[in-house]
Design an enzyme around this catalytic site. Structure first.
Site, PDB file in Angstrom:
ATOM      1  N   GLU A   1       0.722  -1.271   0.071  1.00 24.25           N
ATOM      2  CA  GLU A   1      -0.158  -0.187   0.030  1.00 24.25           C
ATOM      3  C   GLU A   1       0.746   1.298   0.027  1.00 24.25           C
ATOM      4  OE1 GLU A   1      -3.118   1.935   3.319  1.00 24.25           O
ATOM      5  OE2 GLU A   1      -1.695   0.271   3.768  1.00 24.25           O
ATOM      6  N   TRP A   2       0.587   2.203  -0.870  1.00 22.03           N
ATOM      7  CA  TRP A   2       1.329   3.450  -0.599  1.00 22.03           C
ATOM      8  C   TRP A   2       0.576   4.301   0.446  1.00 22.03           C
ATOM      9  CZ3 TRP A   2       5.486   5.854  -2.408  1.00 22.03           C
ATOM     10  CH2 TRP A   2       5.628   7.252  -2.444  1.00 22.03           C
ATOM     11  N   ILE A   3       1.767   4.953   1.134  1.00 22.89           N
ATOM     12  CA  ILE A   3       1.398   5.555   2.296  1.00 22.89           C
ATOM     13  C   ILE A   3       2.090   6.984   1.866  1.00 22.89           C
ATOM     14  CG2 ILE A   3       1.720   6.105   4.909  1.00 22.89           C
ATOM     15  CD1 ILE A   3      -0.060   3.532   3.899  1.00 22.89           C
TER      16      ILE A   3
ATOM     17  N   ASP B   1      14.580  -3.689  13.312  1.00 22.45           N
ATOM     18  CA  ASP B   1      15.568  -2.942  12.761  1.00 22.45           C
ATOM     19  C   ASP B   1      15.058  -1.386  12.674  1.00 22.45           C
ATOM     20  OD1 ASP B   1      17.470  -2.139  11.063  1.00 22.45           O
ATOM     21  OD2 ASP B   1      16.740  -2.745   9.303  1.00 22.45           O
TER      22      ASP B   1
END
Length: 283
Positions: free
Chosen positions: A82-84, A186
């Site tokens: 999904e593009w945020i 990380d």
């Protein structure tokens, strides 16, 4: 992702590079049907590289704490998310993130470690179940990364000896025992994605069951924005054990040794300095 020009079974109308990573090629893709997605690829990646990341994102999503981008597709060659839309960090978002990260950790893990090997960046590291956090950290985190650094000639013998001294006394400097937390694994500043909508998202995880102080120490390693706001909200939501600030150097030792293995430079000496700091606390 079936080809460079097709994603999710739809043609790619436009692509723009996205910066920030050293290992993978990342792009913002506009599909022919109008959807916008994020895609990352790495030529010659191990077959489980992206699948391990996708599994980690799904575990974090299931925890119901800090949000993550939805996994849309994963193959041996890449990952589609999904593009945020990116935004700027704000005090309110930082405090919300601190509370959300506490909830992620509190979801817990079945054991320290995981069920198979994993990655920190491009470095493959063991991620087997461990009886205690000290065992996990000594054998599968710092110890394993240190061996890579030694094999590649990227850390001096004197610094190796200092790190090994820390591992020898690890149970005495680890602080109060805690159950395994669900860690991002990380969590440096670049893996906190501040969104235009407000919340900060977790990206690029190395998920395992570990000590929650590890994620917090990693946030401090390369200067996360509004860190004290994050830590303050976290501590209110899930109070940290006494002396946790004095253990930051201990928890930073692993990622710094990993950087020594991957990049060399001054990271080996930095690991030695962290080890000296930890050892001073034992005197």
């Amino acid at each position: 992702m079936t080809s460079p020009t097709t994603v999710l079974g739809v043609g790619v109308a436009a692509a723009a590079p996205v910066g920030g990573g050293d290992i993978c090629r990342a792009s913002r893709l506009t599909l022919a049907d109008g959807r916008v997605v994020f895609a990352k690829t790495r030529p010659g990646a191990p077959a489980d590289f992206f699948r391990t990341e996708a599994e980690g994102l799904r575990r974090l999503e299931a925890a119901g704490g800090a949000p993550v981008p939805a996994v849309l597709d994963v193959t041996d060659d890449g990952l589609v998310l999904e593009w945020i839309e990116p935004g700027r960090p704000t005090p309110a978002a930082a405090e919300e993130f601190g509370r959300a990260l506490a909830a992620t950790h509190a979801a817990g893990a079945e054991q320290f470690g995981g069920t198979g090997d994993g990655y920190l960046g491009s470095l493959r590291l063991p991620n087997r179940p461990a009886a205690t956090w000290s065992e996990l950290y000594a054998e599968q985190r710092v110890g394993a990364a240190l061996q890579h650094a030694v094999d590649r000639g990227r850390i001096d013998a004197a610094d190796v000896a200092l790190v090994e001294q820390v591992l020898a006394v690890l149970p005495t400097v680890a602080g109060p025992a805690e159950p395994p937390a669900l860690l991002h694994g990380d969590l440096w500043a670049g893996n906190v994605h501040w969104s235009a909508a407000g919340p900060a998202y977790l990206i690029d995880p190395a998920v395992h069951g570990g000590h929650r102080e590890t994620d917090l120490a990693m946030l401090a390693l390369f200067g996360c924005p509004l860190l004290e706001r994050i830590l303050g909200a976290y501590d209110e939501a899930a109070p940290l054990a006494d002396g946790w600030r004095e253990r930051v150097a201990l928890h930073q030792l692993h990622p710094v040794v990993v950087h020594a293995a991957l990049f060399g430079g001054g990271y080996g000496a930095r690991a030695g300095r962290l080890a000296r700091e930890v050892l001073r606390a034992t005197r």
